[in-house]
Design an enzyme around this catalytic site. Structure first.
Site, mmCIF file in Angstrom:
data_model
loop_
_atom_site.group_PDB
_atom_site.id
_atom_site.type_symbol
_atom_site.label_atom_id
_atom_site.label_comp_id
_atom_site.label_asym_id
_atom_site.label_seq_id
_atom_site.Cartn_x
_atom_site.Cartn_y
_atom_site.Cartn_z
ATOM 1 N N LYS A 1 3.298 94.010 33.836
ATOM 2 C CA LYS A 1 2.315 93.307 33.008
ATOM 3 C C LYS A 1 1.769 92.065 33.712
ATOM 4 O O LYS A 1 2.290 91.649 34.752
ATOM 5 C CB LYS A 1 2.967 92.928 31.680
ATOM 6 C CG LYS A 1 3.374 94.126 30.842
ATOM 7 C CD LYS A 1 4.042 93.642 29.566
ATOM 8 C CE LYS A 1 4.427 94.763 28.652
ATOM 9 N NZ LYS A 1 5.040 94.252 27.404
ATOM 10 N N PHE B 1 -0.151 91.455 15.545
ATOM 11 C CA PHE B 1 -0.041 91.128 16.971
ATOM 12 C C PHE B 1 -0.974 91.957 17.849
ATOM 13 O O PHE B 1 -1.001 91.771 19.074
ATOM 14 C CB PHE B 1 1.412 91.283 17.453
ATOM 15 C CG PHE B 1 1.974 92.671 17.285
ATOM 16 C CD1 PHE B 1 1.759 93.648 18.247
ATOM 17 C CD2 PHE B 1 2.723 93.001 16.160
ATOM 18 C CE1 PHE B 1 2.279 94.924 18.098
ATOM 19 C CE2 PHE B 1 3.255 94.276 16.001
ATOM 20 C CZ PHE B 1 3.031 95.237 16.972
ATOM 21 N N ARG C 1 14.099 102.904 31.016
ATOM 22 C CA ARG C 1 14.236 102.024 29.848
ATOM 23 C C ARG C 1 15.540 101.227 29.929
ATOM 24 O O ARG C 1 15.580 100.059 29.575
ATOM 25 C CB ARG C 1 14.142 102.828 28.556
ATOM 26 C CG ARG C 1 12.723 103.382 28.376
ATOM 27 C CD ARG C 1 12.383 103.759 26.984
ATOM 28 N NE ARG C 1 12.422 102.683 26.031
ATOM 29 C CZ ARG C 1 11.481 101.752 25.876
ATOM 30 N NH1 ARG C 1 10.425 101.740 26.679
ATOM 31 N NH2 ARG C 1 11.594 100.838 24.948
ATOM 32 N N THR D 1 13.281 95.124 24.672
ATOM 33 C CA THR D 1 11.926 94.568 24.650
ATOM 34 C C THR D 1 11.948 93.047 24.574
ATOM 35 O O THR D 1 11.170 92.369 25.240
ATOM 36 C CB THR D 1 11.139 95.151 23.457
ATOM 37 O OG1 THR D 1 11.128 96.576 23.581
ATOM 38 C CG2 THR D 1 9.711 94.650 23.441
ATOM 39 N N ARG E 1 14.083 92.810 32.254
ATOM 40 C CA ARG E 1 13.676 91.830 31.239
ATOM 41 C C ARG E 1 14.733 90.750 31.043
ATOM 42 O O ARG E 1 14.397 89.599 30.776
ATOM 43 C CB ARG E 1 13.384 92.538 29.924
ATOM 44 C CG ARG E 1 12.113 93.378 29.988
ATOM 45 C CD ARG E 1 11.936 94.167 28.716
ATOM 46 N NE ARG E 1 10.694 94.912 28.696
ATOM 47 C CZ ARG E 1 10.546 96.058 28.048
ATOM 48 N NH1 ARG E 1 11.550 96.587 27.369
ATOM 49 N NH2 ARG E 1 9.379 96.672 28.054
ATOM 50 N N ASN F 1 7.298 89.864 28.656
ATOM 51 C CA ASN F 1 8.544 90.509 29.073
ATOM 52 C C ASN F 1 8.405 91.333 30.352
ATOM 53 O O ASN F 1 9.199 92.207 30.628
ATOM 54 C CB ASN F 1 9.122 91.343 27.933
ATOM 55 C CG ASN F 1 8.220 92.480 27.502
ATOM 56 O OD1 ASN F 1 7.196 92.763 28.120
ATOM 57 N ND2 ASN F 1 8.606 93.138 26.426
ATOM 58 N N HIS G 1 6.289 97.215 31.029
ATOM 59 C CA HIS G 1 6.194 98.222 29.965
ATOM 60 C C HIS G 1 6.666 99.540 30.547
ATOM 61 O O HIS G 1 6.405 99.850 31.710
ATOM 62 C CB HIS G 1 4.741 98.384 29.498
ATOM 63 C CG HIS G 1 4.526 99.641 28.712
ATOM 64 N ND1 HIS G 1 4.794 99.724 27.368
ATOM 65 C CD2 HIS G 1 4.119 100.884 29.092
ATOM 66 C CE1 HIS G 1 4.545 100.959 26.953
ATOM 67 N NE2 HIS G 1 4.127 101.678 27.981
#
Length: 149
Positions: free
Chosen positions: A9, A57, A85, A91, A102, A112, A115
């Site tokens: 991100k 959001f 994951r 998250t 993260r 974070n 993705h």
């Protein structure tokens, strides 16, 4: 072999974490079959986060993801979705295990760093959204026989 979609991100790109994050997946034995830096437009962001449309959001999320370039990638390997994951962590970075991406680099739930697809079906959808078939590579690695046989 399974494939999954990952996206570093804007906060990960801006903080210079791209190389470190990619290296973690390669060191785990995953093969990168698609990789590019892109600037996501509003239309693509709305498609990607469509399930959140109407939530409070949604607009801040779209604004954030379109604010700076991201690195989109597809990795391939055994249990790619689940393993990726696990490597990313929860998250919310405050709930992510130490040593996860993260847990190490995340600042808050909105920043974070990464993705990743949450299911094989999501992976297929997201890969098709961000990559054309000719942008995904098929190749073997000598490492494959050590990791997968």
């Amino acid at each position: 072999m399974e494939r999954t979609y990952l996206m570093i991100k804007p906060d990960g790109v801006q903080r210079g974490l791209v190389g470190e994050i990619i290296a973690r997946f390669e060191k785990r034995g995953f093969k990168i079959v698609g990789l590019k830096m892109i600037r996501i437009g509003r239309e693509l962001a709305e498609k990607h986060y469509g399930e959140h449309k109407g939530k409070p959001f949604f607009e801040p999320l779209v604004g954030y993801i379109t604010s700076s370039p991201v690195v989109a990638m597809v990795i391939e390997g055994k249990n790619a979705v689940g393993a990726a994951r696990e490597m990313m962590g929860a998250t919310d970075p405050l709930k992510a295990a130490p040593g996860t991406i993260r847990g190490t680099y995340g600042i808050d739930i909105g920043r974070n760093v990464i993705h990743g697809s949450d299911s094989p079906a999501s992976a297929q959808r997201e890969i098709a959204l961000f990559f054309s078939a000719d942008e995904l590579m098929e190749y073997g690695l000598e490492l494959d026989r050590w990791v997968y046989e």
